[in-house]
Scaffold this active site. Structure first.
Site, short mmCIF file in Angstrom:
data_model
loop_
_atom_site.label_atom_id
_atom_site.label_comp_id
_atom_site.label_asym_id
_atom_site.label_seq_id
_atom_site.Cartn_x
_atom_site.Cartn_y
_atom_site.Cartn_z
N GLU A 27 59.78 51.02 113.51
CA GLU A 27 60.20 52.52 113.02
C GLU A 27 59.62 53.52 113.16
O GLU A 27 58.28 53.38 113.74
CB GLU A 27 60.75 52.43 111.69
CG GLU A 27 59.70 52.27 110.78
CD GLU A 27 60.11 53.20 109.38
OE1 GLU A 27 60.46 54.34 109.51
OE2 GLU A 27 59.68 52.73 108.32
N VAL A 109 64.47 53.33 108.63
CA VAL A 109 64.64 51.59 108.84
C VAL A 109 66.09 51.65 109.10
O VAL A 109 66.31 50.61 109.81
CB VAL A 109 64.28 51.12 107.37
CG1 VAL A 109 64.90 49.82 107.27
CG2 VAL A 109 62.63 51.15 107.08
N ASP A 141 71.04 58.89 94.49
CA ASP A 141 70.05 58.78 95.63
C ASP A 141 69.70 57.42 95.82
O ASP A 141 68.82 56.91 95.07
CB ASP A 141 68.95 59.52 95.28
CG ASP A 141 68.23 59.85 96.73
OD1 ASP A 141 68.40 59.00 97.67
OD2 ASP A 141 67.15 60.86 96.83
N SER A 143 68.84 54.99 99.24
CA SER A 143 68.76 54.99 100.60
C SER A 143 69.77 54.10 101.53
O SER A 143 70.11 53.00 101.15
CB SER A 143 67.37 54.35 100.94
OG SER A 143 67.15 54.25 102.28
N ALA A 144 70.10 54.69 102.51
CA ALA A 144 71.10 54.29 103.35
C ALA A 144 70.36 52.68 104.20
O ALA A 144 71.10 51.94 104.60
CB ALA A 144 71.37 54.92 104.61
N ASP A 145 69.19 52.61 103.89
CA ASP A 145 68.56 51.32 104.24
C ASP A 145 69.20 49.90 103.71
O ASP A 145 69.38 49.07 104.34
CB ASP A 145 66.97 51.23 103.93
CG ASP A 145 66.17 52.37 104.69
OD1 ASP A 145 66.82 52.89 105.54
OD2 ASP A 145 64.92 52.29 104.26
N LYS A 162 57.84 51.02 97.38
CA LYS A 162 56.90 51.78 96.66
C LYS A 162 57.69 51.86 95.39
O LYS A 162 58.70 51.90 95.34
CB LYS A 162 56.79 53.03 97.14
CG LYS A 162 55.85 53.14 98.39
CD LYS A 162 55.25 54.42 98.36
CE LYS A 162 54.18 54.41 99.85
NZ LYS A 162 54.90 54.65 100.92
#
Ligand code: PSU
Ligand code: MN
Length: 306
Positions: A27, A109, A141, A143-145, A162
């Site tokens: 990425e 990602v 919130d 992530s679209a990952d 993390k």
């Protein structure tokens, strides 16, 4: 391979895919938004070298001049690293618009998985995935990952997530979406800078050949992606307590400044680098290189299975 307007696959990567040779997707948000220049370039080059050392071809994916590039290297990789501050962050929902408008962007990602799939690349290495942010019960919130891992048949090799994120909630969302989280040589799910998040992986494998077989089986079942978690090497790991204090400070600042949504992850990453006086950047480089080497070996093992 799907035909996509605006997509350009480098000759080396296209040949490798055609010959059924091992390829590892990489990425680029990590280059544009995850690390400062010039360390981003040094680490990107070192990561490519690790993939090659393992016997695979690296395919760094990014959007440059409105073209979805698969397999940038040399001058173009240098250009992306140098112009990181003008680059956009292309999450899945941004890609088509950025391609039409023409522009420079790192791919997240989620986006990189989708492009890897379009190019017929089965494995992808990164540092850490996005996930459920702390306080997501208020901010929503996530992530679209995570949704991408559920639907796209690409295996993502990472050092966990993390603890800027809520790791427990991130694992819960992965479970709800049916995403297998496997540990390479580890029972615990790693926390990026440190080897242990206090949470466990679903299944542990100690041999890359077994991981390749697991990925092949997952693909045959058409059950979407796989998350392969690899702890940072012992010698490069940071003290869990120290990094947690730094992350707490970064989160507090982001909160006070009202940083949110797509700017939140890059802001926190930058703050952590500043507050750790570069120590986190060193650890970051080490774990990405390690993940790239592991992904390369899995890619080789996958090709040997065919
Ligand atoms: N986490 C990291 N480093 C990163 C990212 C996440 O430790 O560089 C990047 C990846 O590209 C990831 C993206 O896909 O941030 C997630 O952003 P968001 O949380 O806005 O979905
Ligand atoms: Mn987000």
């Amino acid at each position: 391979m799907a035909f996509i307007d605006h997509m350009n696959i480098s000759e080396e990567v296209a040949d490798a895919i055609k010959d059924n040779s091992p390829v590892v997707a990489l990425e680029s948000t990590i280059i544009t938004h995850g690390m400062p220049f010039p360390q981003n370039l040094d680490i990107a080059l070192a990561v490519e070298a690790e993939v090659r050392n393992s016997g695979a071809v690296p395919a760094t994916i990014a959007i440059m001049d409105g073209v979805l590039e698969v397999g940038i290297s040399g001058d173009r990789l240098e250009e992306l690293s140098e112009r990181n501050e003008e680059a956009a962050k292309a999450s899945r929902r941004d890609v088509a618009s950025i391609l039409v408008k023409g522009g420079l962007a790192g791919t997240t990602v989620a986006t990189t998985m989708q492009i890897a799939k379009a190019a017929d690349i089965k494995i992808f290495a990164t540092g850490g995935i996005g996930g459920v942010h702390r306080g997501a019960e208020i901010s929503f919130d996530i992530s679209a990952d995570l949704a991408e891992l559920a639907r796209t048949p690409v295996a993502v090799v990472c050092a966990g997530a993390k603890s800027i994120l809520d790791i427990g909630k991130t694992l819960e969302v992965l479970e709800s979406n049916g995403v297998p989280v496997i540990g390479y040589g580890s029972d615990s799910f790693p926390a990026f800078f440190s080897r242990d998040s206090g949470y466990f992986v679903d299944h542990r494998f100690d041999d890359v050949n077994d991981i390749a077989l697991m990925i092949k089986t997952q693909n045959q079942l058409e059950m979407g992606g796989v998350l392969v978690a690899v702890p940072i090497p012992e010698t490069d790991a940071m003290d869990g307590k120290k990094i947690e204090e730094i992350i707490q400070m970064a989160l507090k600042e982001a909160n006070e400044k009202g940083i949110s949504r797509k700017d939140l992850t890059p802001y926190l990453l930058q703050k952590i680098f500043e507050l750790s006086k570069g120590e986190s950047l060193k650890a970051n480089g080490a774990l990405i290189r390690n993940n790239a080497a592991v992904a390369g070996k899995i890619a080789v093992a996958l090709c040997e299975l065919k």
